[in-house]
Structure formats: C-alpha cells, structure tokens
Scaffold this active site. Structure first.
Site, PDB file in Angstrom:
ATOM      1  N   HIS A 143      -0.559 -12.818   8.323  1.00 56.01           N
ATOM      2  CA  HIS A 143      -1.579 -11.757   8.308  1.00 56.01           C
ATOM      3  C   HIS A 143      -2.467 -11.906   7.080  1.00 56.01           C
ATOM      4  CE1 HIS A 143       0.995  -9.726  11.310  1.00 56.01           C
ATOM      5  NE2 HIS A 143      -0.111  -9.090  11.665  1.00 56.01           N
ATOM      6  N   LYS A 147      -2.768  -6.778   3.923  1.00 54.48           N
ATOM      7  CA  LYS A 147      -1.727  -6.039   4.657  1.00 54.48           C
ATOM      8  C   LYS A 147      -0.696  -5.451   3.694  1.00 54.48           C
ATOM      9  CE  LYS A 147       1.299  -6.252   8.690  1.00 54.48           C
ATOM     10  NZ  LYS A 147       0.943  -4.865   9.046  1.00 54.48           N
TER      11      LYS A 147
HETATM   12  N1  LIG Z   1      -0.430  -1.348  16.322  1.00 54.60           N
HETATM   13  C1  LIG Z   1      -1.407  -2.243  16.155  1.00 54.60           C
HETATM   14  O1  LIG Z   1      -1.871  -2.900  17.108  1.00 54.60           O
HETATM   15  C2  LIG Z   1      -1.976  -2.459  14.796  1.00 54.60           C
HETATM   16  C3  LIG Z   1      -1.492  -1.764  13.749  1.00 54.60           C
HETATM   17  N2  LIG Z   1      -2.061  -1.889  12.539  1.00 54.60           N
HETATM   18  C4  LIG Z   1      -1.530  -1.030  11.507  1.00 54.60           C
HETATM   19  O2  LIG Z   1      -2.447   0.032  11.306  1.00 54.60           O
HETATM   20  C5  LIG Z   1      -2.390   0.449   9.954  1.00 54.60           C
HETATM   21  C6  LIG Z   1      -3.800   0.418   9.371  1.00 54.60           C
HETATM   22  O3  LIG Z   1      -4.248  -0.906   9.295  1.00 54.60           O
HETATM   23  P1  LIG Z   1      -5.661  -1.249   8.626  1.00 54.60           P
HETATM   24  O4  LIG Z   1      -6.743  -0.521   9.315  1.00 54.60           O
HETATM   25  O5  LIG Z   1      -5.715  -2.712   8.523  1.00 54.60           O
HETATM   26  O6  LIG Z   1      -5.427  -0.658   7.172  1.00 54.60           O
HETATM   27  P2  LIG Z   1      -6.507  -0.098   6.143  1.00 54.60           P
HETATM   28  O7  LIG Z   1      -5.780   0.067   4.844  1.00 54.60           O
HETATM   29  O8  LIG Z   1      -7.735  -0.912   6.192  1.00 54.60           O
HETATM   30  O9  LIG Z   1      -6.852   1.313   6.740  1.00 54.60           O
HETATM   31  C7  LIG Z   1      -6.055   2.455   6.561  1.00 54.60           C
HETATM   32  C8  LIG Z   1      -7.018   3.603   6.431  1.00 54.60           C
HETATM   33  O10 LIG Z   1      -6.293   4.821   6.350  1.00 54.60           O
HETATM   34  C9  LIG Z   1      -6.905   5.564   5.308  1.00 54.60           C
HETATM   35  N3  LIG Z   1      -6.022   6.603   4.781  1.00 54.60           N
HETATM   36  C10 LIG Z   1      -5.245   6.577   3.678  1.00 54.60           C
HETATM   37  N4  LIG Z   1      -4.623   7.755   3.532  1.00 54.60           N
HETATM   38  C11 LIG Z   1      -5.029   8.550   4.548  1.00 54.60           C
HETATM   39  C12 LIG Z   1      -4.765   9.899   4.914  1.00 54.60           C
HETATM   40  N5  LIG Z   1      -3.917  10.654   4.204  1.00 54.60           N
HETATM   41  N6  LIG Z   1      -5.355  10.385   6.031  1.00 54.60           N
HETATM   42  C13 LIG Z   1      -6.199   9.622   6.759  1.00 54.60           C
HETATM   43  N7  LIG Z   1      -6.491   8.344   6.444  1.00 54.60           N
HETATM   44  C14 LIG Z   1      -5.917   7.808   5.364  1.00 54.60           C
HETATM   45  C15 LIG Z   1      -7.268   4.517   4.278  1.00 54.60           C
HETATM   46  O11 LIG Z   1      -8.181   4.986   3.330  1.00 54.60           O
HETATM   47  P3  LIG Z   1      -8.284   4.223   1.882  1.00 54.60           P
HETATM   48  O12 LIG Z   1      -8.710   2.833   2.176  1.00 54.60           O
HETATM   49  O13 LIG Z   1      -9.309   5.007   1.144  1.00 54.60           O
HETATM   50  O14 LIG Z   1      -6.899   4.323   1.305  1.00 54.60           O
HETATM   51  C16 LIG Z   1      -7.880   3.481   5.176  1.00 54.60           C
HETATM   52  O15 LIG Z   1      -9.213   3.784   5.493  1.00 54.60           O
HETATM   53  C17 LIG Z   1      -1.400  -0.481   9.264  1.00 54.60           C
HETATM   54  O16 LIG Z   1      -0.144   0.141   9.252  1.00 54.60           O
HETATM   55  C18 LIG Z   1      -1.363  -1.699  10.172  1.00 54.60           C
HETATM   56  O17 LIG Z   1      -0.170  -2.422  10.083  1.00 54.60           O
HETATM   57  C19 LIG Z   1      -3.130  -2.694  12.308  1.00 54.60           C
HETATM   58  C20 LIG Z   1      -3.650  -3.433  13.309  1.00 54.60           C
HETATM   59  C21 LIG Z   1      -3.094  -3.404  14.646  1.00 54.60           C
HETATM   60  O1  LIG Z   2      -1.909  -4.966   9.559  1.00 50.54           O
HETATM   61  C1  LIG Z   2      -2.344  -5.654  10.498  1.00 50.54           C
HETATM   62  O2  LIG Z   2      -3.406  -6.294  10.434  1.00 50.54           O
HETATM   63  C2  LIG Z   2      -1.566  -5.691  11.730  1.00 50.54           C
HETATM   64  N1  LIG Z   2      -0.487  -4.959  11.808  1.00 50.54           N
HETATM   65  C3  LIG Z   2       0.356  -4.789  12.926  1.00 50.54           C
HETATM   66  C4  LIG Z   2       1.783  -5.163  12.581  1.00 50.54           C
HETATM   67  O3  LIG Z   2       2.236  -4.876  11.457  1.00 50.54           O
HETATM   68  O4  LIG Z   2       2.476  -5.688  13.439  1.00 50.54           O
HETATM   69  C5  LIG Z   2      -0.171  -5.426  14.179  1.00 50.54           C
HETATM   70  C6  LIG Z   2      -1.039  -6.620  13.993  1.00 50.54           C
HETATM   71  O5  LIG Z   2      -0.239  -7.746  13.856  1.00 50.54           O
HETATM   72  C7  LIG Z   2      -2.047  -6.490  12.884  1.00 50.54           C
END
Ligand SMILES: NC(=O)C1=CN([C@@H]2O[C@H](COP(=O)(O)OP(=O)(O)OC[C@H]3O[C@@H](n4cnc5c(N)ncnc54)[C@H](OP(=O)(O)O)[C@@H]3O)[C@@H](O)[C@H]2O)C=CC1
Ligand SMILES: O=C(O)C1=N[C@H](C(=O)O)C[C@H](O)C1
Length: 254
Positions: A143, A147
């Site tokens: 990743h 992450k």
């Molecule tokens: N299930 C799936 O298919 C996937 C899951 N994921 C998961 O999704 C999650 C997010 O990934 P990603 O978008 O890359 O991460 P990011 O860190 O880019 O985004 C997380 C966001 O949440 C915000 N945040 C932090 N605290 C709060 C709060 N209390 N309330 C609302 N929002 C908040 C952050 O703000 P700030 O940056 O200001 O802290 C940021 O904008 C991870 O756990 C990742 O593993 C990701 C991709 C695919």
């Molecule tokens: O953080 C990510 O980017 C992703 N997180 C998810 C995970 O932890 O499995 C899904 C995807 O692989 C992308």
C-alpha cells in the site's frame, strides 16, 4: 477516499450528496465538497456536524472517528457502510451490536476483484489443506506510504478466511526476523510493504513442496473501493437490520 466517493456519487443520478463530514479541525471545512474532490462545486460544504436525516452514510475515516459515526447512525436509524480498517476488537463488538438495530455493510475491501479473489483463496485453501508435504500460506500486501494501519484489513480478512479452511489452530505471524527456526505448518505469515502511492495490492502465496500457487489482486486506482462502497449504499436501501458484507452485496456466496 472521501474525495473519490464524492466524485463518483456526484456523477451518479441515483445519488444526492447531502453532507460531507470531516472532523472539526480539518482546514478544508466550509469549502465545497465537490471542489475539494477536484470537480465542480456541488453546493455541499465540508462540515463537522451531521445532517438531520439521510438515507445512508458511507464511512471511510479512522477507527477513532468510527464510534461517533456508529452512534449517530443508530440514533437516527440510518443504514451505514463501514469501509474503515484497523478497528479494535471493542469496535467490532460495537458494530455487531449496532447491526442488531440498523442495517450495516462492513468490509475491509469494497473492491469486486478483491472479494472475488477471497472466494478463490478459500477454494484453494479448501482443496490444498491436506496436500502431501504440507501447505505454507503467506500474505504480502502493498500500500501507499500514507496508510495508517498494518497489515491491511484486507490481508487480515484473507488470513481469517483461509485460516478457517485450514485448521482450528492457525497461527497468524506478522513478519519474520532473526533465528526463527523452521516454519511451522499451521502458521499464516503477513508482510506489509509501504511504497509510494500504491492503491492496494495483495498476493497470497500457497507454497507446497515442488510447486506453488500465487493469487494476486491489485488496484490501478482507488475508484474500485469508492464504486464498491456506492454499490453497497444502494444495496442497503430497504434492507432489514443486520450485519452484511461485500459477499452479500456482490452476490458471492458467504
Ligand atoms: N474498505 C475499503 O475498500 C477501503 C478502506 N479504506 C480504509 O478507509 C480508511 C480511510 O482511508 P483514506 O481515505 O485513505 O484515509 P485518509 O487518512 O486519507 O482519510 C481519512 C479522513 O478521515 C478524516 N477524519 C479524521 N478524524 C475524523 C473524525 N473524527 N470524523 C470524521 N472524519 C475524520 C481525516 O481527516 P484529517 O486528514 O484531517 O485527519 C481524513 O480526511 C482507512 O481505514 C483505510 O484503510 C481505504 C480504502 C478502501
Ligand atoms: O488504506 C488503503 O488504501 C486501503 N485499505 C484497505 C485495507 O486496509 O484493506 C483496503 C484497500 O486495500 C486500500
């Protein structure tokens, strides 16, 4: 991910984005969510307060943000899609309890290709569990450098599904270093690589004496996750309360 969900939802006539939520300290608060996502304004400012009534909430955030999200959805009886990974055992229990009150889709990967590969991995484990000479399973995930959690939620899910097919006593081993001695038969090894902007890649190695199988599934960009979450949001409409996963949404047998 929030940016990609907003971008894809704003192009889909079945969706009306009514709120884009981040935490109160986010410097982008107040800016139009469409513009933040790199597109035309959609008339919805990034906000920290939750709207009164919505048809569904999609959560891609942080484990520490999820509790409030679950509580808010339960209070308002709003269906919820949880994509956030790195949850504690306590949070998993909270999700299960919430699913007794509202419909929830919860999956570490919203990607069609990943979920299909999970089914293939189960099939391989089922077939090779008792292979002559033994089977070694190792999971390598790659990743992007940003992450926060390791190994990925997806890698852990692969391990859980494969482990269930192999033995009641599967050991989950994270990394390997030093004089480790011979590999045990009942372990699944996890290796988390963090490189550049990799949107997510998983390789499951099924090693035997004399040959191996590798299942590899890799995203070229993050839209597979955003599209999957939107599909889950649509699928949840009118569903009874309960805890669902992407196998349910995609019609892959659980
Ligand atoms: N299930 C799936 O298919 C996937 C899951 N994921 C998961 O999704 C999650 C997010 O990934 P990603 O978008 O890359 O991460 P990011 O860190 O880019 O985004 C997380 C966001 O949440 C915000 N945040 C932090 N605290 C709060 C709060 N209390 N309330 C609302 N929002 C908040 C952050 O703000 P700030 O940056 O200001 O802290 C940021 O904008 C991870 O756990 C990742 O593993 C990701 C991709 C695919
Ligand atoms: O953080 C990510 O980017 C992703 N997180 C998810 C995970 O932890 O499995 C899904 C995807 O692989 C992308």
């Amino acid at each position: 991910m929030g940016r990609r969900v907003v971008a894809l939802a704003s192009e889909d006539t079945e969706f009306q984005i009514v709120a884009a939520i981040d935490h109160a300290g986010n410097p982008l608060l107040g800016q139009d969510a469409g513009a933040v996502a790199g597109f035309a304004p959609i008339g919805v400012p990034l906000a920290s307060d939750w709207p009164e009534e919505v048809d569904v909430v999609i959560d891609f955030s942080l484990p520490e943000a999820l509790n409030h999200c679950i509580e808010t959805c339960v209070e308002a009886s709003t269906p919820l899609v949880v994509a956030t990974t790195g949850l504690s055992d306590e949070q998993k229990t909270k999700l299960q309890a919430a699913a007794k009150l509202i419909p929830i889709v919860w999956a570490p990967s919203m990607s069609l290709a990943v979920n299909l590969t999970m089914k293939l991995a189960e099939q391989v484990a089922d077939t090779l569990g008792d292979v002559q000479g033994g089977l070694d399973v190792e999971i390598i995930e790659r990743h992007h450098r940003f992450k926060a959690d390791a190994p990925s939620g997806t890698a852990l899910k692969f391990g859980e599904l494969i482990g269930k097919k192999l033995s009641d006593e599967t050991l989950h081993v994270h990394g390997r270093e030093g004089h480790t001695g011979e590999r045990t038969r009942n372990e699944i090894g996890y290796h988390a690589v963090r490189v550049g902007d990799n949107p997510g890649e998983h390789t499951i190695v099924f090693g035997m004496l004399g040959e191996k199988i590798e299942l590899n599934v890799a995203a070229s960009n993050r839209d597979c996750y955003a599209a999957g979450a939107l599909a889950a949001a649509k699928w949840l409409q009118g569903r009874p309360k309960g805890l669902y996963n992407m196998f349910d949404v995609l019609g892959l047998e659980s």
